[in-house]
Design a protein around this motif. Sequence first.
Motif, PDB file in Angstrom:
ATOM      1  N   TYR A   1       8.410  -9.434 -13.652  1.00  0.00           N
ATOM      2  CA  TYR A   1       8.031  -7.737 -14.035  1.00  0.00           C
ATOM      3  C   TYR A   1       7.872  -7.211 -12.674  1.00  0.00           C
ATOM      4  CZ  TYR A   1       8.366  -9.177 -19.058  1.00  0.00           C
ATOM      5  OH  TYR A   1       8.765  -9.520 -20.066  1.00  0.00           O
ATOM      6  N   GLU A   2       7.486  -7.710 -11.629  1.00  0.00           N
ATOM      7  CA  GLU A   2       6.980  -7.170 -10.413  1.00  0.00           C
ATOM      8  C   GLU A   2       8.253  -7.005  -9.620  1.00  0.00           C
ATOM      9  OE1 GLU A   2       4.163  -9.485  -8.759  1.00  0.00           O
ATOM     10  OE2 GLU A   2       2.468  -8.443  -9.428  1.00  0.00           O
ATOM     11  N   THR A   3       9.235  -5.885  -9.999  1.00  0.00           N
ATOM     12  CA  THR A   3      10.293  -5.662  -9.319  1.00  0.00           C
ATOM     13  C   THR A   3       9.869  -4.954  -7.891  1.00  0.00           C
ATOM     14  OG1 THR A   3      10.535  -3.762 -10.467  1.00  0.00           O
ATOM     15  CG2 THR A   3      11.830  -5.496 -11.232  1.00  0.00           C
ATOM     16  N   GLY A   4      10.605  -5.198  -6.900  1.00  0.00           N
ATOM     17  CA  GLY A   4      10.279  -4.503  -5.776  1.00  0.00           C
ATOM     18  C   GLY A   4       9.184  -4.999  -5.173  1.00  0.00           C
ATOM     19  N   SER A   5       8.323  -4.216  -4.367  1.00  0.00           N
ATOM     20  CA  SER A   5       7.032  -4.558  -3.693  1.00  0.00           C
ATOM     21  C   SER A   5       5.888  -4.206  -4.712  1.00  0.00           C
ATOM     22  CB  SER A   5       6.580  -3.682  -2.564  1.00  0.00           C
ATOM     23  OG  SER A   5       5.548  -3.808  -1.917  1.00  0.00           O
ATOM     24  N   GLY A   6       5.276  -5.303  -5.133  1.00  0.00           N
ATOM     25  CA  GLY A   6       3.974  -5.405  -6.313  1.00  0.00           C
ATOM     26  C   GLY A   6       3.021  -4.410  -5.937  1.00  0.00           C
ATOM     27  N   SER A   7       2.888  -4.422  -4.456  1.00  0.00           N
ATOM     28  CA  SER A   7       1.762  -3.470  -4.201  1.00  0.00           C
ATOM     29  C   SER A   7       1.829  -2.254  -4.031  1.00  0.00           C
ATOM     30  CB  SER A   7       1.180  -3.871  -2.798  1.00  0.00           C
ATOM     31  OG  SER A   7       2.355  -3.639  -1.881  1.00  0.00           O
ATOM     32  N   ASP A   8       3.184  -1.701  -4.360  1.00  0.00           N
ATOM     33  CA  ASP A   8       3.353  -0.179  -4.582  1.00  0.00           C
ATOM     34  C   ASP A   8       3.482   0.125  -6.042  1.00  0.00           C
ATOM     35  OD1 ASP A   8       3.603   0.048  -1.765  1.00  0.00           O
ATOM     36  OD2 ASP A   8       5.814  -0.240  -1.724  1.00  0.00           O
ATOM     37  N   LYS A   9       3.599  -0.639  -6.968  1.00  0.00           N
ATOM     38  CA  LYS A   9       3.544  -0.138  -8.241  1.00  0.00           C
ATOM     39  C   LYS A   9       2.505   0.182  -8.665  1.00  0.00           C
ATOM     40  CE  LYS A   9       5.926  -2.114 -11.292  1.00  0.00           C
ATOM     41  NZ  LYS A   9       6.596  -2.934 -12.403  1.00  0.00           N
ATOM     42  N   SER A  10       2.782   1.311  -9.596  1.00  0.00           N
ATOM     43  CA  SER A  10       1.233   1.973 -10.290  1.00  0.00           C
ATOM     44  C   SER A  10       1.549   2.230 -11.628  1.00  0.00           C
ATOM     45  CB  SER A  10       1.087   3.264  -9.587  1.00  0.00           C
ATOM     46  OG  SER A  10       0.859   3.111  -8.277  1.00  0.00           O
ATOM     47  N   PHE A  11       0.369   1.838 -12.401  1.00  0.00           N
ATOM     48  CA  PHE A  11       0.342   2.271 -13.793  1.00  0.00           C
ATOM     49  C   PHE A  11       0.335   3.935 -13.867  1.00  0.00           C
ATOM     50  CE2 PHE A  11      -1.827  -1.907 -14.619  1.00  0.00           C
ATOM     51  CZ  PHE A  11      -0.600  -2.772 -15.241  1.00  0.00           C
ATOM     52  N   ILE A  12      -0.587   4.388 -12.907  1.00  0.00           N
ATOM     53  CA  ILE A  12      -0.722   5.598 -12.964  1.00  0.00           C
ATOM     54  C   ILE A  12      -0.377   6.301 -11.663  1.00  0.00           C
ATOM     55  CG2 ILE A  12      -2.090   7.537 -13.207  1.00  0.00           C
ATOM     56  CD1 ILE A  12      -3.738   5.830 -15.331  1.00  0.00           C
ATOM     57  N   ASN A  13       0.257   7.227 -11.236  1.00  0.00           N
ATOM     58  CA  ASN A  13       0.370   8.130 -10.226  1.00  0.00           C
ATOM     59  C   ASN A  13       0.494   9.685 -10.582  1.00  0.00           C
ATOM     60  OD1 ASN A  13       0.964   9.160  -7.758  1.00  0.00           O
ATOM     61  ND2 ASN A  13       2.690   7.666  -7.423  1.00  0.00           N
ATOM     62  N   LEU A  14      -0.470  10.343 -10.271  1.00  0.00           N
ATOM     63  CA  LEU A  14      -0.729  11.676 -10.781  1.00  0.00           C
ATOM     64  C   LEU A  14      -0.930  12.708  -9.368  1.00  0.00           C
ATOM     65  CD1 LEU A  14      -3.323  11.666 -13.798  1.00  0.00           C
ATOM     66  CD2 LEU A  14      -0.830  11.277 -13.948  1.00  0.00           C
ATOM     67  N   THR A  15      -0.357  13.823  -9.536  1.00  0.00           N
ATOM     68  CA  THR A  15      -0.907  15.009  -8.601  1.00  0.00           C
ATOM     69  C   THR A  15      -1.508  16.030  -9.430  1.00  0.00           C
ATOM     70  OG1 THR A  15       0.981  14.076  -6.916  1.00  0.00           O
ATOM     71  CG2 THR A  15      -0.007  16.123  -6.604  1.00  0.00           C
ATOM     72  N   ILE A  16      -2.620  16.550  -8.678  1.00  0.00           N
ATOM     73  CA  ILE A  16      -3.190  17.774  -9.227  1.00  0.00           C
ATOM     74  C   ILE A  16      -3.323  18.827  -8.002  1.00  0.00           C
ATOM     75  CG2 ILE A  16      -5.185  18.729 -10.316  1.00  0.00           C
ATOM     76  CD1 ILE A  16      -5.815  15.777 -11.405  1.00  0.00           C
ATOM     77  N   THR A  17      -2.794  19.924  -8.025  1.00  0.00           N
ATOM     78  CA  THR A  17      -2.863  20.711  -7.040  1.00  0.00           C
ATOM     79  C   THR A  17      -4.008  21.830  -6.990  1.00  0.00           C
ATOM     80  OG1 THR A  17      -0.618  20.954  -6.882  1.00  0.00           O
ATOM     81  CG2 THR A  17      -1.612  22.482  -5.697  1.00  0.00           C
ATOM     82  N   LEU A  18      -4.771  21.864  -6.083  1.00  0.00           N
ATOM     83  CA  LEU A  18      -6.049  22.692  -5.980  1.00  0.00           C
ATOM     84  C   LEU A  18      -5.713  23.861  -5.284  1.00  0.00           C
ATOM     85  CD1 LEU A  18      -9.112  20.144  -5.560  1.00  0.00           C
ATOM     86  CD2 LEU A  18      -7.890  20.999  -7.654  1.00  0.00           C
ATOM     87  N   GLU A  19      -5.897  25.040  -5.525  1.00  0.00           N
ATOM     88  CA  GLU A  19      -5.703  26.412  -4.585  1.00  0.00           C
ATOM     89  C   GLU A  19      -6.551  27.351  -4.500  1.00  0.00           C
ATOM     90  OE1 GLU A  19      -2.487  28.424  -6.192  1.00  0.00           O
ATOM     91  OE2 GLU A  19      -0.920  26.506  -6.103  1.00  0.00           O
ATOM     92  N   GLN A  20      -6.831  27.603  -3.284  1.00  0.00           N
ATOM     93  CA  GLN A  20      -7.865  28.532  -3.188  1.00  0.00           C
ATOM     94  C   GLN A  20      -7.643  29.952  -3.821  1.00  0.00           C
ATOM     95  OE1 GLN A  20      -8.917  28.699   0.885  1.00  0.00           O
ATOM     96  NE2 GLN A  20     -10.187  26.981   1.101  1.00  0.00           N
TER      97      GLN A  20
END
Length: 418
Positions: A399-418
């Motif tokens: 189940y660890e395809t590719g690099s196990g250290s690069d796998k994430s359960f969650i990967n989100l981006t929230i943008t903060l703007e002034q």
Amino acid sequence: MAGVLQSCNLAPKEEETPTVKADTINQINFFLETSASMGGYLSGGTAFKDIVSEFANKLSQIEPVRKPLAIYTISQEAQPYEGGVDRFVTSLATVPLANARSSELHSIFKQVGEKARNGNVAILVSDCILSFPDEDIKKNPQINVTDASSVLKNEINRQFAMLSKDTINATVYAYSSAFNGTYYDYQNKKQKLNGEQRPFYIWIIGKQRVLNLFNQKLQASLTTKPDKQLSFGGGSTITDYNLFFTLNRQGENWNADGQRITNLKGVRADRPAEFSIGLNLSGLPSYAQTEAYLTKNLTVMAGNAGVKLLTIQPKDKVDAKATEKLKTNESRMLSESTHILTFKVTQLFENQTPVTVKLPVRYDTWYLDQSTMDDRTAAGREGKTFALQHLMNGVRDAYETGSGSDKSFINLTITLEQ
């Protein structure tokens, strides 16, 4: 083309909460390994019989399932068990079921895995001892020690790699029971055990969405909870979230816009902004949904901006007073979430700052402490299973395809703007 007139005095119609149709399990297939090494679990009064009986009974009651529970015994080839749940439970107490030749786990998992397709769930009860066939051990008594980490591990890996390609995941429950009978060590030498505690395992295999639904229903119904648990797989990385405007809000003027927080010009340490997002983590392994796991492993990166993760809350721990103020749309967002994350912003230096939230895949490694490579003595096998680490690592690698250290359960981006 005719126009549509709407009175400016009418309030907009509130959004209705959509009805989500629950997934349905097609069939539950229950396999009991019946090689001779399992006999000691079925002799006398043992926790094994209690737990397996409870499983069979609870499995027959899980809904919605289209077809009745199918029961099999398995050592070499799976054999359908005729007579239903009641007769099976009685047989555990009265019939010497475990008297077949030694089994090869990779062959068993292949047959069990085939019954985990097409909306089905397959369950295997086994001692999970990795072993070569009897004839190979007779030729070389050390073969299980010298070749378990290569040949046997790779055989297991091959079976689960095929399942992984089809997004069929696995969960394993670890239990312990008194063992009264003949124990076969890694050299196939017999030892008589009388009440020694031995581990055994219940594997649950199925498509990701079906397996998640099944595990939730099963765990809610079980009286005897597993000593340990581990899930393999988990599906695609979670990248979506709901951004709240009202829930846990602190600070003035800022706005929530999709995946952006805007108008943060005045934010500073003595005038911070606080906001919350909602996540649906129901597709993750159960251990990865716990507050302890999330607190330990969730990372927040925001460059040189002042951004801190304040709280991680399961939805049912959110303050009821805070939810009373939510508009219909935000109430819907809350209902779709399993966890609420609240952040605090104290300074921004750039006009636009991306905040990355990650939860790396980290498999629990309790099985390393429960594995032995010499089970010839009581001290060597106490609470341990021969070559368990090679079995579990074979599954994990699938189940660890590719690099196990690069796998994430969650990967989100929230943008903060002034």
